[in-house]
Design a protein around this motif. Sequence first.
Motif, PDB file in Angstrom:
ATOM      1  N   GLU A  36     -35.037 -12.500   5.612  1.00  0.00           N
ATOM      2  CA  GLU A  36     -34.512 -12.681   6.961  1.00  0.00           C
ATOM      3  C   GLU A  36     -34.420 -11.346   7.690  1.00  0.00           C
ATOM      4  OE1 GLU A  36     -30.863 -14.684   6.195  1.00  0.00           O
ATOM      5  OE2 GLU A  36     -31.769 -16.691   6.293  1.00  0.00           O
ATOM      6  N   GLU A  37     -34.018 -10.295   6.979  1.00  0.00           N
ATOM      7  CA  GLU A  37     -33.953  -8.972   7.603  1.00  0.00           C
ATOM      8  C   GLU A  37     -35.344  -8.502   8.018  1.00  0.00           C
ATOM      9  OE1 GLU A  37     -32.038  -6.380   4.880  1.00  0.00           O
ATOM     10  OE2 GLU A  37     -30.013  -7.069   5.378  1.00  0.00           O
ATOM     11  N   ALA A  38     -36.329  -8.737   7.140  1.00  0.00           N
ATOM     12  CA  ALA A  38     -37.697  -8.345   7.471  1.00  0.00           C
ATOM     13  C   ALA A  38     -38.202  -9.144   8.668  1.00  0.00           C
ATOM     14  CB  ALA A  38     -38.609  -8.561   6.266  1.00  0.00           C
ATOM     15  N   HIS A  39     -37.835 -10.445   8.700  1.00  0.00           N
ATOM     16  CA  HIS A  39     -38.257 -11.298   9.812  1.00  0.00           C
ATOM     17  C   HIS A  39     -37.622 -10.821  11.123  1.00  0.00           C
ATOM     18  CE1 HIS A  39     -39.781 -14.826  11.792  1.00  0.00           C
ATOM     19  NE2 HIS A  39     -38.578 -15.205  12.159  1.00  0.00           N
ATOM     20  N   ARG A  40     -36.331 -10.496  11.055  1.00  0.00           N
ATOM     21  CA  ARG A  40     -35.665  -9.988  12.266  1.00  0.00           C
ATOM     22  C   ARG A  40     -36.271  -8.670  12.718  1.00  0.00           C
ATOM     23  NH1 ARG A  40     -30.944 -12.032   9.669  1.00  0.00           N
ATOM     24  NH2 ARG A  40     -30.509  -9.993   8.774  1.00  0.00           N
ATOM     25  N   SER A  41     -36.596  -7.818  11.745  1.00  0.00           N
ATOM     26  CA  SER A  41     -37.201  -6.532  12.081  1.00  0.00           C
ATOM     27  C   SER A  41     -38.571  -6.728  12.715  1.00  0.00           C
ATOM     28  CB  SER A  41     -37.319  -5.671  10.821  1.00  0.00           C
ATOM     29  OG  SER A  41     -37.935  -4.442  11.108  1.00  0.00           O
ATOM     30  N   GLU A  42     -39.347  -7.671  12.152  1.00  0.00           N
ATOM     31  CA  GLU A  42     -40.678  -7.953  12.700  1.00  0.00           C
ATOM     32  C   GLU A  42     -40.564  -8.534  14.109  1.00  0.00           C
ATOM     33  OE1 GLU A  42     -44.710  -8.030  13.016  1.00  0.00           O
ATOM     34  OE2 GLU A  42     -43.485  -7.080  11.462  1.00  0.00           O
ATOM     35  N   ALA A  62     -38.155  -7.995  16.167  1.00  0.00           N
ATOM     36  CA  ALA A  62     -37.716  -6.920  17.052  1.00  0.00           C
ATOM     37  C   ALA A  62     -38.901  -6.040  17.465  1.00  0.00           C
ATOM     38  CB  ALA A  62     -36.638  -6.081  16.370  1.00  0.00           C
ATOM     39  N   ARG A  63     -39.786  -5.731  16.491  1.00  0.00           N
ATOM     40  CA  ARG A  63     -40.974  -4.929  16.820  1.00  0.00           C
ATOM     41  C   ARG A  63     -41.901  -5.681  17.771  1.00  0.00           C
ATOM     42  NH1 ARG A  63     -40.550  -3.480  11.265  1.00  0.00           N
ATOM     43  NH2 ARG A  63     -42.032  -5.122  10.680  1.00  0.00           N
ATOM     44  N   LEU A  64     -42.086  -6.984  17.497  1.00  0.00           N
ATOM     45  CA  LEU A  64     -42.929  -7.784  18.377  1.00  0.00           C
ATOM     46  C   LEU A  64     -42.336  -7.856  19.769  1.00  0.00           C
ATOM     47  CD1 LEU A  64     -45.353  -9.646  18.786  1.00  0.00           C
ATOM     48  CD2 LEU A  64     -43.959 -11.545  17.940  1.00  0.00           C
ATOM     49  N   ARG A  65     -41.012  -8.016  19.836  1.00  0.00           N
ATOM     50  CA  ARG A  65     -40.347  -8.103  21.141  1.00  0.00           C
ATOM     51  C   ARG A  65     -40.505  -6.794  21.911  1.00  0.00           C
ATOM     52  NH1 ARG A  65     -37.935 -11.953  24.571  1.00  0.00           N
ATOM     53  NH2 ARG A  65     -38.002 -10.642  26.408  1.00  0.00           N
ATOM     54  N   ALA A  66     -40.347  -5.677  21.214  1.00  0.00           N
ATOM     55  CA  ALA A  66     -40.502  -4.379  21.874  1.00  0.00           C
ATOM     56  C   ALA A  66     -41.922  -4.215  22.410  1.00  0.00           C
ATOM     57  CB  ALA A  66     -40.172  -3.259  20.891  1.00  0.00           C
ATOM     58  N   LEU A  67     -42.904  -4.703  21.631  1.00  0.00           N
ATOM     59  CA  LEU A  67     -44.293  -4.618  22.080  1.00  0.00           C
ATOM     60  C   LEU A  67     -44.513  -5.476  23.319  1.00  0.00           C
ATOM     61  CD1 LEU A  67     -47.266  -3.844  21.686  1.00  0.00           C
ATOM     62  CD2 LEU A  67     -47.484  -5.794  20.124  1.00  0.00           C
ATOM     63  N   ILE A  68     -44.023  -6.714  23.311  1.00  0.00           N
ATOM     64  CA  ILE A  68     -44.193  -7.616  24.451  1.00  0.00           C
ATOM     65  C   ILE A  68     -43.525  -7.047  25.702  1.00  0.00           C
ATOM     66  CG2 ILE A  68     -43.554  -9.890  25.355  1.00  0.00           C
ATOM     67  CD1 ILE A  68     -43.960 -10.980  22.540  1.00  0.00           C
ATOM     68  N   ASP A  69     -42.336  -6.492  25.528  1.00  0.00           N
ATOM     69  CA  ASP A  69     -41.610  -5.944  26.679  1.00  0.00           C
ATOM     70  C   ASP A  69     -42.267  -4.689  27.237  1.00  0.00           C
ATOM     71  OD1 ASP A  69     -39.656  -7.865  26.915  1.00  0.00           O
ATOM     72  OD2 ASP A  69     -38.242  -6.863  25.583  1.00  0.00           O
ATOM     73  N   SER A  70     -43.088  -4.018  26.406  1.00  0.00           N
ATOM     74  CA  SER A  70     -43.754  -2.794  26.893  1.00  0.00           C
ATOM     75  C   SER A  70     -45.021  -3.090  27.687  1.00  0.00           C
ATOM     76  CB  SER A  70     -44.105  -1.892  25.696  1.00  0.00           C
ATOM     77  OG  SER A  70     -45.153  -2.472  24.909  1.00  0.00           O
ATOM     78  N   ILE A  71     -45.494  -4.341  27.644  1.00  0.00           N
ATOM     79  CA  ILE A  71     -46.723  -4.713  28.347  1.00  0.00           C
ATOM     80  C   ILE A  71     -46.424  -4.915  29.840  1.00  0.00           C
ATOM     81  CG2 ILE A  71     -48.492  -6.511  28.543  1.00  0.00           C
ATOM     82  CD1 ILE A  71     -48.144  -7.014  25.550  1.00  0.00           C
ATOM     83  N   PRO A  72     -47.185  -4.287  30.718  1.00  0.00           N
ATOM     84  CA  PRO A  72     -46.906  -4.414  32.153  1.00  0.00           C
ATOM     85  C   PRO A  72     -47.234  -5.793  32.727  1.00  0.00           C
ATOM     86  CG  PRO A  72     -48.888  -3.103  31.786  1.00  0.00           C
ATOM     87  CD  PRO A  72     -48.273  -3.313  30.442  1.00  0.00           C
ATOM     88  N   ASP A  73     -48.102  -6.554  32.049  1.00  0.00           N
ATOM     89  CA  ASP A  73     -48.427  -7.894  32.535  1.00  0.00           C
ATOM     90  C   ASP A  73     -47.231  -8.823  32.362  1.00  0.00           C
ATOM     91  OD1 ASP A  73     -51.053  -7.095  33.061  1.00  0.00           O
ATOM     92  OD2 ASP A  73     -51.695  -7.578  31.021  1.00  0.00           O
ATOM     93  N   LEU A  74     -47.209  -9.870  33.205  1.00  0.00           N
ATOM     94  CA  LEU A  74     -46.163 -10.874  33.097  1.00  0.00           C
ATOM     95  C   LEU A  74     -46.459 -11.783  31.905  1.00  0.00           C
ATOM     96  CD1 LEU A  74     -45.806  -9.830  36.034  1.00  0.00           C
ATOM     97  CD2 LEU A  74     -45.196 -12.167  36.683  1.00  0.00           C
ATOM     98  N   ILE A  75     -45.527 -11.918  31.003  1.00  0.00           N
ATOM     99  CA  ILE A  75     -45.692 -12.771  29.830  1.00  0.00           C
ATOM    100  C   ILE A  75     -44.513 -13.729  29.760  1.00  0.00           C
ATOM    101  CG2 ILE A  75     -45.834 -12.857  27.305  1.00  0.00           C
ATOM    102  CD1 ILE A  75     -47.081 -10.098  27.362  1.00  0.00           C
TER     103      ILE A  75
END
Length: 244
Positions: free
Chosen positions: A140-146, A148-161
């Motif tokens: 579960e910790e690894a899943h939350r960490s993954e 979080a990384r995916l969320r940070a990547l999505i939020d860094s994209i300038p396109d609307l998602i």
Amino acid sequence: MPRPLHVLLIEDCPEDAELLLRQLKDCGFDPVCKRVETEEDYLANLSDEYEVILSDYQLPHFDGLRALDLLNNSGLDIPFIIISGIIGEDVAVEAMKRGAADYVMKDRLARFGLAVEHALAKTQLRRERILADESLRRSEEAHRSERARLRALIDSIPDLIFFKDRNSVFLGCNKSMERHFGVTEAEIVGRTDYDITTVELADAYRRQDAEILALNTTLYTEEWIGAKDGEGGFFETAKTPYYG
């Protein structure tokens, strides 16, 4: 073939100790035993190399409840069985409350082997459950960490998602969409296009959503994306079904 069994035995009577070991052998065990009589010797030998602790209740300067408390304080997970000829029901109940796996009367050793087997089995199940819980926690910790990384990547994209369910209800979006519509993700989740844009555009988006799901394909197009105040612009869009 006899099952090897490492035993820490708290017993001041050699004859009683020999009787218990014979009983274990008769029950299919091959006991490797360390016998102690004092608290000092008990503490000196207390370690996880032993699979079970068998303790007389009353010794000259030591007793089974004290030994049980010392085991509990050590943090070791070893089944503890009290064996006595004088233990009363009140003491037996107290021993079980403190964590003893079982108690056996010396004049009723017929169930001794079964008591040891049950204690070992319960301990094994408990240890397996602890390992499973720990494995689940790490997963579960690894899943939350993954996530979080995916969320940070999505939020860094300038396109609307954004993400929708099959009913075109928003499940989430990235920071770029928040900025474009002037709302937070929490304000978007649970809403539809009708809540954040014009009726005409919302109707068009709903038709697109239905087409994407029906054809199970990605739709590429250029469309006007704007808020209810009329501001916005033309965007190249790619909308795709996801079943993860």
